[in-house]
Design a protein around this motif. Structure first.
Motif, PDB file in Angstrom:
ATOM      1  N   GLN A  34       0.804  -1.036  -0.008  1.00 16.30           N
ATOM      2  CA  GLN A  34      -0.050   0.087   0.404  1.00 16.30           C
ATOM      3  C   GLN A  34       1.011   1.309   0.037  1.00 16.30           C
ATOM      4  OE1 GLN A  34      -3.137   0.383  -0.207  1.00 16.30           O
ATOM      5  NE2 GLN A  34      -4.454  -0.997   0.937  1.00 16.30           N
ATOM      6  N   PHE A  35       0.534   2.088  -0.774  1.00 25.17           N
ATOM      7  CA  PHE A  35       1.365   3.436  -1.017  1.00 25.17           C
ATOM      8  C   PHE A  35       0.529   4.841  -0.915  1.00 25.17           C
ATOM      9  CE2 PHE A  35       3.959   0.574  -2.972  1.00 25.17           C
ATOM     10  CZ  PHE A  35       5.275   0.764  -2.367  1.00 25.17           C
ATOM     11  N   GLY A  36      -0.836   4.643  -1.062  1.00 28.49           N
ATOM     12  CA  GLY A  36      -1.659   5.699  -1.239  1.00 28.49           C
ATOM     13  C   GLY A  36      -2.225   6.089   0.416  1.00 28.49           C
ATOM     14  N   GLY A  37      -2.708   7.491   0.447  1.00 25.72           N
ATOM     15  CA  GLY A  37      -3.627   7.834   1.764  1.00 25.72           C
ATOM     16  C   GLY A  37      -4.713   6.844   1.652  1.00 25.72           C
ATOM     17  N   ARG A  38      -5.625   6.562   0.699  1.00 25.84           N
ATOM     18  CA  ARG A  38      -6.838   5.971   0.849  1.00 25.84           C
ATOM     19  C   ARG A  38      -6.549   4.381   0.879  1.00 25.84           C
ATOM     20  NH1 ARG A  38     -11.052   7.099  -3.699  1.00 25.84           N
ATOM     21  NH2 ARG A  38     -10.864   9.349  -2.927  1.00 25.84           N
ATOM     22  N   ARG A  39      -6.491   3.736   2.145  1.00 28.01           N
ATOM     23  CA  ARG A  39      -6.087   2.335   2.089  1.00 28.01           C
ATOM     24  C   ARG A  39      -7.332   1.346   1.840  1.00 28.01           C
ATOM     25  NH1 ARG A  39      -1.196   2.264   4.346  1.00 28.01           N
ATOM     26  NH2 ARG A  39      -1.365   0.064   4.798  1.00 28.01           N
ATOM     27  N   LEU A  40      -8.457   1.850   1.751  1.00 19.03           N
ATOM     28  CA  LEU A  40      -9.656   0.882   1.318  1.00 19.03           C
ATOM     29  C   LEU A  40     -10.453   1.771   0.137  1.00 19.03           C
ATOM     30  CD1 LEU A  40     -11.903  -1.281   1.616  1.00 19.03           C
ATOM     31  CD2 LEU A  40     -12.926   0.339   3.410  1.00 19.03           C
ATOM     32  N   PHE A  41     -10.191   1.112  -0.993  1.00 16.89           N
ATOM     33  CA  PHE A  41     -10.838   1.779  -2.192  1.00 16.89           C
ATOM     34  C   PHE A  41     -11.474   0.609  -3.196  1.00 16.89           C
ATOM     35  CE2 PHE A  41      -6.504   0.958  -2.886  1.00 16.89           C
ATOM     36  CZ  PHE A  41      -6.246   0.353  -4.356  1.00 16.89           C
ATOM     37  N   LEU A  78      10.232  -3.927 -11.855  1.00 15.03           N
ATOM     38  CA  LEU A  78      10.914  -3.219 -10.738  1.00 15.03           C
ATOM     39  C   LEU A  78      12.104  -2.227 -11.286  1.00 15.03           C
ATOM     40  CD1 LEU A  78      10.515  -5.370  -7.847  1.00 15.03           C
ATOM     41  CD2 LEU A  78       8.851  -3.772  -8.665  1.00 15.03           C
ATOM     42  N   ARG A  79      12.365  -2.283 -12.772  1.00 15.33           N
ATOM     43  CA  ARG A  79      13.364  -1.319 -13.124  1.00 15.33           C
ATOM     44  C   ARG A  79      12.985   0.025 -13.076  1.00 15.33           C
ATOM     45  NH1 ARG A  79      17.074  -2.360 -16.641  1.00 15.33           N
ATOM     46  NH2 ARG A  79      15.930  -1.236 -18.149  1.00 15.33           N
ATOM     47  N   THR A  80      11.765   0.195 -13.475  1.00 11.65           N
ATOM     48  CA  THR A  80      11.349   1.772 -13.861  1.00 11.65           C
ATOM     49  C   THR A  80      10.017   2.068 -12.976  1.00 11.65           C
ATOM     50  OG1 THR A  80      10.101   1.307 -15.665  1.00 11.65           O
ATOM     51  CG2 THR A  80      12.531   2.067 -16.029  1.00 11.65           C
ATOM     52  N   ALA A  81       9.791   3.086 -12.565  1.00 10.42           N
ATOM     53  CA  ALA A  81       8.590   3.333 -11.858  1.00 10.42           C
ATOM     54  C   ALA A  81       7.554   4.061 -12.737  1.00 10.42           C
ATOM     55  CB  ALA A  81       8.597   4.692 -10.975  1.00 10.42           C
ATOM     56  N   LEU A  82       6.157   3.237 -12.954  1.00  6.23           N
ATOM     57  CA  LEU A  82       5.286   3.579 -13.902  1.00  6.23           C
ATOM     58  C   LEU A  82       4.377   4.891 -13.381  1.00  6.23           C
ATOM     59  CD1 LEU A  82       3.721   0.114 -14.810  1.00  6.23           C
ATOM     60  CD2 LEU A  82       5.066   1.775 -16.018  1.00  6.23           C
ATOM     61  N   THR A  83       4.286   4.905 -12.072  1.00  4.99           N
ATOM     62  CA  THR A  83       3.617   6.114 -11.523  1.00  4.99           C
ATOM     63  C   THR A  83       4.518   7.019 -10.321  1.00  4.99           C
ATOM     64  OG1 THR A  83       1.606   7.273 -10.961  1.00  4.99           O
ATOM     65  CG2 THR A  83       2.180   5.266  -9.912  1.00  4.99           C
ATOM     66  N   GLY A  84       4.215   8.102 -10.198  1.00  9.64           N
ATOM     67  CA  GLY A  84       4.881   8.811  -9.140  1.00  9.64           C
ATOM     68  C   GLY A  84       3.633   9.895  -8.767  1.00  9.64           C
ATOM     69  N   GLY A  89      -1.343  12.383  -8.648  1.00 11.45           N
ATOM     70  CA  GLY A  89      -1.934  13.460  -8.244  1.00 11.45           C
ATOM     71  C   GLY A  89      -2.833  13.907  -9.358  1.00 11.45           C
ATOM     72  N   ALA A  90      -2.688  13.788 -10.520  1.00 13.73           N
ATOM     73  CA  ALA A  90      -3.741  14.034 -11.656  1.00 13.73           C
ATOM     74  C   ALA A  90      -4.843  12.928 -11.491  1.00 13.73           C
ATOM     75  CB  ALA A  90      -2.827  13.814 -12.906  1.00 13.73           C
ATOM     76  N   ALA A  91      -4.508  11.682 -11.188  1.00 10.15           N
ATOM     77  CA  ALA A  91      -5.648  10.744 -11.018  1.00 10.15           C
ATOM     78  C   ALA A  91      -6.564  10.962  -9.689  1.00 10.15           C
ATOM     79  CB  ALA A  91      -5.212   9.535 -10.740  1.00 10.15           C
ATOM     80  N   GLN A  92      -5.923  11.681  -8.661  1.00 10.52           N
ATOM     81  CA  GLN A  92      -6.913  12.149  -7.684  1.00 10.52           C
ATOM     82  C   GLN A  92      -7.770  13.214  -8.088  1.00 10.52           C
ATOM     83  OE1 GLN A  92      -5.166  12.738  -3.628  1.00 10.52           O
ATOM     84  NE2 GLN A  92      -6.136  14.905  -3.974  1.00 10.52           N
ATOM     85  N   ARG A  93      -7.279  14.291  -8.782  1.00  6.39           N
ATOM     86  CA  ARG A  93      -7.895  15.333  -9.210  1.00  6.39           C
ATOM     87  C   ARG A  93      -8.854  15.283 -10.238  1.00  6.39           C
ATOM     88  NH1 ARG A  93      -2.888  17.171  -9.365  1.00  6.39           N
ATOM     89  NH2 ARG A  93      -2.695  17.077 -11.603  1.00  6.39           N
ATOM     90  N   ASN A  94      -8.619  14.025 -10.900  1.00  8.01           N
ATOM     91  CA  ASN A  94      -9.761  13.707 -12.141  1.00  8.01           C
ATOM     92  C   ASN A  94     -10.772  12.454 -11.521  1.00  8.01           C
ATOM     93  OD1 ASN A  94      -9.075  15.520 -14.354  1.00  8.01           O
ATOM     94  ND2 ASN A  94      -7.145  14.479 -13.914  1.00  8.01           N
ATOM     95  N   GLY A  95     -10.710  12.265 -10.282  1.00 11.25           N
ATOM     96  CA  GLY A  95     -11.643  11.444  -9.719  1.00 11.25           C
ATOM     97  C   GLY A  95     -11.532   9.804  -9.894  1.00 11.25           C
ATOM     98  N   TRP A  96     -10.477   9.605  -9.955  1.00  5.41           N
ATOM     99  CA  TRP A  96     -10.063   8.207 -10.041  1.00  5.41           C
ATOM    100  C   TRP A  96     -10.116   7.487  -8.632  1.00  5.41           C
ATOM    101  CZ3 TRP A  96      -9.112   5.058 -14.573  1.00  5.41           C
ATOM    102  CH2 TRP A  96      -9.380   5.971 -15.691  1.00  5.41           C
ATOM    103  N   ALA A  97     -10.585   6.523  -8.319  1.00  7.60           N
ATOM    104  CA  ALA A  97     -10.576   5.832  -6.906  1.00  7.60           C
ATOM    105  C   ALA A  97      -9.243   5.248  -6.385  1.00  7.60           C
ATOM    106  CB  ALA A  97     -11.515   4.648  -6.720  1.00  7.60           C
ATOM    107  N   LEU A 114      -1.833  11.582  -0.464  1.00 11.65           N
ATOM    108  CA  LEU A 114      -2.927  11.591  -1.373  1.00 11.65           C
ATOM    109  C   LEU A 114      -4.125  10.638  -1.175  1.00 11.65           C
ATOM    110  CD1 LEU A 114      -0.953  11.277  -4.941  1.00 11.65           C
ATOM    111  CD2 LEU A 114      -1.737  13.331  -3.952  1.00 11.65           C
ATOM    112  N   ASP A 115      -5.436  11.609  -1.237  1.00 13.72           N
ATOM    113  CA  ASP A 115      -6.593  10.861  -1.172  1.00 13.72           C
ATOM    114  C   ASP A 115      -6.772  10.027  -2.274  1.00 13.72           C
ATOM    115  OD1 ASP A 115      -9.001   9.948  -0.051  1.00 13.72           O
ATOM    116  OD2 ASP A 115      -9.985  11.819  -0.749  1.00 13.72           O
ATOM    117  N   LEU A 116      -6.142   8.845  -2.474  1.00 15.63           N
ATOM    118  CA  LEU A 116      -6.145   7.954  -3.837  1.00 15.63           C
ATOM    119  C   LEU A 116      -5.560   6.528  -3.056  1.00 15.63           C
ATOM    120  CD1 LEU A 116      -6.639   7.916  -6.805  1.00 15.63           C
ATOM    121  CD2 LEU A 116      -3.846   8.251  -6.852  1.00 15.63           C
ATOM    122  N   GLY A 117      -6.108   5.498  -3.555  1.00 13.91           N
ATOM    123  CA  GLY A 117      -5.724   4.270  -3.452  1.00 13.91           C
ATOM    124  C   GLY A 117      -4.598   3.952  -4.323  1.00 13.91           C
ATOM    125  N   VAL A 118      -3.427   3.426  -3.844  1.00  7.68           N
ATOM    126  CA  VAL A 118      -2.323   3.095  -4.548  1.00  7.68           C
ATOM    127  C   VAL A 118      -1.602   2.051  -4.083  1.00  7.68           C
ATOM    128  CG1 VAL A 118       0.072   4.189  -5.654  1.00  7.68           C
ATOM    129  CG2 VAL A 118      -1.763   5.737  -5.095  1.00  7.68           C
TER     130      VAL A 118
END
Length: 166
Positions: A34-41, A78-84, A89-97, A114-118
């Motif tokens: 778990q990495f996001g601030g929303r742990r249940l999504f 695990l060689r490159t990050a797909l998201t950061g 932040g764009a996902a959160q602003r645009n209403g992704w859970a 972030l208020d987003l599950g990751v």
């Protein structure tokens, strides 16, 4: 194929879902962190298949998410990050859970704010490619289950379960 997300889904703890529905659910066996601030999504599944390249998913999270969960199949790399923090932040602003990443993320401390599950396999500071290689809204198989656009996914600290479309 483009899937329009349904209305937002109320998240239910995965253990409760499994107790109630058992084998009617698909249980993802991958042990995501778990990495996001929303742990249940929860939300309707959207997918991106992209190996070490995040241009497609960057474009997708900059569209209205409608409460959907974007499942990214990076082949477990695990060689490159797909998201950061910028993409998330764009996902959160645009209403992704939430975002479920079969690969790595970066900016893990910022993701936790972030208020987003990751959920992802791990972290790495290296950026991914930006060529746009990959596909959107195709079935992807991760952890012995197939995530299909339009199915519903619930995720929390205990795991990830998929409620298949009827």
């Amino acid at each position: 194929m483009h899937v329009t997300p349904a209305s937002p889904v109320t998240p239910v703890p995965t253990s409760d879902l499994y107790d109630e529905h058992g084998e009617a659910l698909a249980l993802c066996t991958t042990q995501f962190r778990q990495f996001g601030g929303r742990r249940l999504f929860a939300g309707p599944v959207r997918t991106v298949s992209c190996h070490e390249d995040n241009a497609l998913l960057r474009a997708l999270v900059n569209t209205p998410g409608g409460g959907a969960v974007l499942v990214m199949d990076g082949g477990g790399s695990l060689r490159t990050a797909l998201t950061g923090d910028l993409i998330a932040g764009a996902a959160q602003r645009n209403g992704w859970a939430g975002l479920i990443v079969n690969g790595a993320v970066r900016d893990s401390v910022a993701l936790g704010g972030l208020d987003l599950g990751v959920k992802a396999l791990g972290t790495v500071p290296r950026k991914s490619g930006k060529t746009g290689a990959g596909t959107v809204d195709v079935p992807v198989t991760i952890g012995e289950v197939t995530f299909r656009p339009g199915d519903t996914v619930h995720a929390d600290d205990d795991g990830t379960v998929i409620v298949p479309t009827a």
